[in-house]
Structure formats: structure tokens, C-alpha cells
Design an enzyme around this catalytic site. Sequence first.
Site, PDB file in Angstrom:
ATOM      1  N   THR A 416       0.822  -1.208   0.000  1.00 47.61           N
ATOM      2  CA  THR A 416       0.000   0.000   0.000  1.00 47.61           C
ATOM      3  C   THR A 416       0.856   1.258   0.000  1.00 47.61           C
ATOM      4  OG1 THR A 416      -1.640  -1.199   1.258  1.00 47.61           O
ATOM      5  CG2 THR A 416      -1.871   1.178   1.192  1.00 47.61           C
ATOM      6  N   CYS A 417       0.481   2.233  -0.829  1.00 49.35           N
ATOM      7  CA  CYS A 417       1.228   3.497  -0.911  1.00 49.35           C
ATOM      8  C   CYS A 417       0.321   4.674  -0.570  1.00 49.35           C
ATOM      9  CB  CYS A 417       1.820   3.675  -2.300  1.00 49.35           C
ATOM     10  SG  CYS A 417       3.028   2.408  -2.706  1.00 49.35           S
ATOM     11  N   ILE A 418      -0.359   4.581   0.579  1.00 47.12           N
ATOM     12  CA  ILE A 418      -1.196   5.684   1.046  1.00 47.12           C
ATOM     13  C   ILE A 418      -0.307   6.725   1.717  1.00 47.12           C
ATOM     14  CG2 ILE A 418      -3.276   4.308   1.341  1.00 47.12           C
ATOM     15  CD1 ILE A 418      -2.541   4.029   4.288  1.00 47.12           C
TER      16      ILE A 418
END
Length: 618
Positions: A416-418
Site C-alpha cells: 500500500t502506498c497511502i
Amino acid sequence: MSITAETAKEHAHDPAVLCCRAEAGITIEAANLEDPAIFDDLVDSGLLNLDGALTIEQVLGAKLTKTCDSLCPLTADVVEGAKAPSAPAAEEAPAEEAPAAPAPVAPPVAGPAAGGTLKIHIGEGKDIDLEIPVGALGGGAAVAPLPAGAEAAVAGAAAPAAAEEPKLIRSLTRKHFNITEVKRGPETKIEGTTLYIREGIEKEAIDSQDLVFNLKIDIITPEEYHTYSETIMDVQPIATKEEDNELGSGVTRVLDGVVMMVTGTDANGVQIGEFGSSEGYLDENIMWGRPGAPEKGEIFIKTQVTIKEGTNMERPGPLAAHAATDVITQEIRTELKKLEESLVVDTEQFDQFRRPGKKKVVIVKEIMGQGAMHDNLILPVEPVGILGGKPNVDLGNVPVAVSPLEVLDGCIHALTCIGPASKEMSRHYWREPLVLETLHDEEVDLCGVIFVGSPQINAEKFYVSKRVGQICEMLDVDGAFVTTEGFGNNHIDFASHHEQIGMRGIPVVGMSFCAVQGALVVGNKYMTHMVDNNKSESGIENEVLACNTLCQEDAIRALAMLKDAMGGEEVKAAEKKWNPNVKSTNVELIADATGKAIELAENEQSLPMSQKRKEKYD
């Protein structure tokens, strides 16, 4: 949003406000009314004035005499046939007198049980002992009263159950090897406390992925922390399993003093991230010491990966960056397996006990699965590896049950690249505070951890959420934690998990970054016990790695809260607006009650913030 008859009954004494436009002449029903839960925010923003509004119980069944728009308070001048207000239930019901204590009643004699034996001992005469098979008395026949002074007992009746001892389910051992220096060399190997990384391995990493155009390795020592970096996508431990051990049991070898760090952009220079990114000087963009972040003094093996333009917001792009980096990590793992036992500097053991008779709890961890860059790999072969890991998006985001020790052994590879402040890095799961606190607490029985993806479409969110509720019901748990990273879209299913678990009579404690920027926009009556993971002074996504993630202090607060909830203790309603003082007050109360000092995680106030960030957030 309109309310149900049940909600109308619960909020009978709250103001009545139309949820939608209503025509004159209708009979007012619950479906015409707005949920009072949102009134505070509307009043604060000036969108709603409740002066003179009748209560919900007054207007139900009355006639609307004038066509009104949505969010119109129902006052006496537009309602005909309104009822007179009644006193709240607590006031209208006078305290009842305590009933007189009933006269003592002799305990009834138990009826015969099939296959049992009725024993009678008479202490008079010649000590006559009678043993009569219960079956001989006839099915359902009543037992005659015993003579005065006689003692009766049904043979085989269960004695009070002794407290069961904790049951050891599985154990996990970590063997630690120390690394003090990382160098490049002709081959990847570990000599003493020095790790060598093979020159030219970059080409193999690039060639392994079609979407990777370039990969650069930087070895960052503590003296070089003030170095520019692209956004930090992940921080990973370097660990491997011994022999054929599976994740969550057996022996895991881990390197201390060094971590893998994945960073990158696409070919156009766009950061691989969604809401915020952490590019800049490393020492200004890391909240040191968080579970998912590096520790000061560690060496970073940092990969700077360049992927095909335009793929930074698609699942294959971030996955390619992680997979290329794992080519390097896997070569180190192979060498780690070869090290002599004499180089072990520390041994750590984790035991999972089941505790019969204690309150059974489960941890539900919501992970990103919206299908863009939002994905994670579950249960790879190696700790935080790539091979064998199943993307939760491809699994349909349905709940996956794992053991607490699988979590601590790297069963999640976080793609995840939040926003970096609230993302749980791969290293976070390796040191997951809530799992550790609950696992070691002898007052509760941690039965497992459930990972559930957060889909993009609402229908799918509710689908997987119902599965979460059903699993909790089948496990027959006494309490549950629900955690999530990030904020916004995933709060929809976060709230639904509370509802699906809570509607089954199971107390729930929720944990998320909220504060100012991540404030919940949805809710339900089961979201009564909440812990905010925010640590930033301003209550925002401040783009500092791991600033607003779940830490030990949050885990201690959540565990104390769930124990209170399972014990039926009252919890005060939250304030209308975020107030950081609530957290510090609760920490003090927990410390006073348990005698366990809780160290507050430092916040952004202590950061040497760059002028750019000061201008952005001041």
C-alpha cells in the site's frame, strides 16, 4: 439519511428534522426524519438551527401542513396534531421499592437422571446404606422426600470445574545476528558483522520486472541520514526461516542493525504514492522508533526504483518496485541461512497461549484493497517476502484468519502506498503493538487475527464486512478490536465492521487515524469505543513516515478500553470536536489504574521540519 422506527424510538426526545423534501399533507413517519447523530456538526457549521424544533416523539403520526425542504426543523407552525412532550424515561419512571425478600425455600430435590444412581445414607439405626439405580425408579418419576437428617446425592454429578491451565498452541523463536557495516563487493555474503552486497545485482533486479526501468542501491549510514530520498514506500526487516519452518512457528533468523527501504518514482518523476508522499531529507521525514519505522543508528539498504510512467497509481507498478527490491533481499536471506550459530547475539521467543475461562478476543485488521496501488501480499514463504504471497485484492478482500505469531513473523508484505504518516509498513506487522500487548496479557484469550481488505465499491465493502461479523460470531468471541490504516474511503467498511460485530452483542474497540483531517464521516451506534492513532500536533497527514500509526501507547489504551467494555463499564461519549487532551487524560487514568506507565509517542512538534513543510502546514 432517513432513520428507522427503532432509531426514532431511541432518539424520541431529540429534535425532529426532515431528511428530504416533504409535501404538505403527509403523515410524518420515521422515514421522513434525519438522523440526530449529525446535528452537532450541522449546527456548528451554521447549516441547521434547532430553535423551536419539536421532538421526534411529538411529530410521529402528526400531519405536515406545509411543504418543506430537506434539513428543515419541524416546528409547531408546520405540524398539525403534535403530541405533548413526555419526560425522558429516566425521569418518568419513579424508583420502585425494593421487593420484600422472599421466604427461604428449601432447594428442590433433583429428579432422577438416566443412568445415574441414587445413594441414601441414614445415620440412625444400623447405618443402612441404600443404592438404587435411578432407572429403576421409572422415567420421570418423582423422588419421595427423604427422612429428616438424610443426605442425598446423585452419583456422577459434575464437580465444580477447576480453572484450566493456559494451553501452549505454538512458539516462534527469533535468532538475531548483528550487522555493523554494509559494503559492496564481488559477492553477497556476511562475514562477522559485515554484510556485503554483490556489485551488479541491480541489473538482475531490473530485468526481473518488465515495469522497472532503473534501480539504484544506496547504503545509508547514520552519518548520512540528512540525505535526500524519494518517497519511502516501505521499511522491511531482513529475515529468513530456518530449514522447512513455516511462518508463525519454528525458527526465524533476522539481521539487526540494518533494514531494507523501498523508495521510488515513475519515469516522469512522479512519486509512487497517493495521498501525500515523504520525499525529502530522510532525517526530517521519518518518525524514528515507530513500529514500522527505522530506529536511529540502523543502516538502510535503500533502493530507488524507477517504474514505467503512469504506473505509479496502478497495482502492477508498486508491486514491481517491491519485487525488484526483493531480488536483493532474497540473496541476503540465502546467506543469512548459512551463518554459524556462534554469531547469534540474541534469542527471542514468542509463545501463543490459549487461556480457557478468560475473555476471548479477536483482532480484526482492515488493510487496503481498493485495487489501484492499494494491495498487500498475505502469507509469503519468507518473512515479508514476495514468493508465495497472495494479493488480498485477488482474494476478493475476504477475511483471512491468521495466528498472532504469523503476524509477528512477517505474514504481511505491505504494498500500500497511502499517506506515509498513517501507513503500516511491513516492519509494523513484524512489531505489531496491539498483537504483542494482547498476546502477553494473561487476563484475555487472544484467539487470532483476521485480515480483511478494504474494497473500492460499497457493495463489496458490505459483503466482506458481513463475513467478518459472521466469523466473529462463529468464534464466539467476547470482544473484538477493529483497526485500519489511512482514512477516508476505508472508513466506510471500518464502520460496517463495527456494526456487523456489534449487532451480535460483541463489544468492539476501533482504532484509526482520525483527528482533524481523518475525522470519521460515517458512524453507527456500535462505534462507542474508539482510539485515535493521531500523533501529529495539527491532527493531519503530515507526510512524516509512521507518525500517525498504531503504537504501544494506543494498544495499551485500546486493551484497557475493551476490558471495560466487556465488563459493562460505561464509556463517556466523545466530544464534538477533536481534543488532544482527551488522549493524555486517558493515558493518565490508565497509568493510575494499572500502575503501568505509558510513554507517549513523540509528535511532530519535535521534528526538525524543513522550511518547505513549515510553509505548507503553518
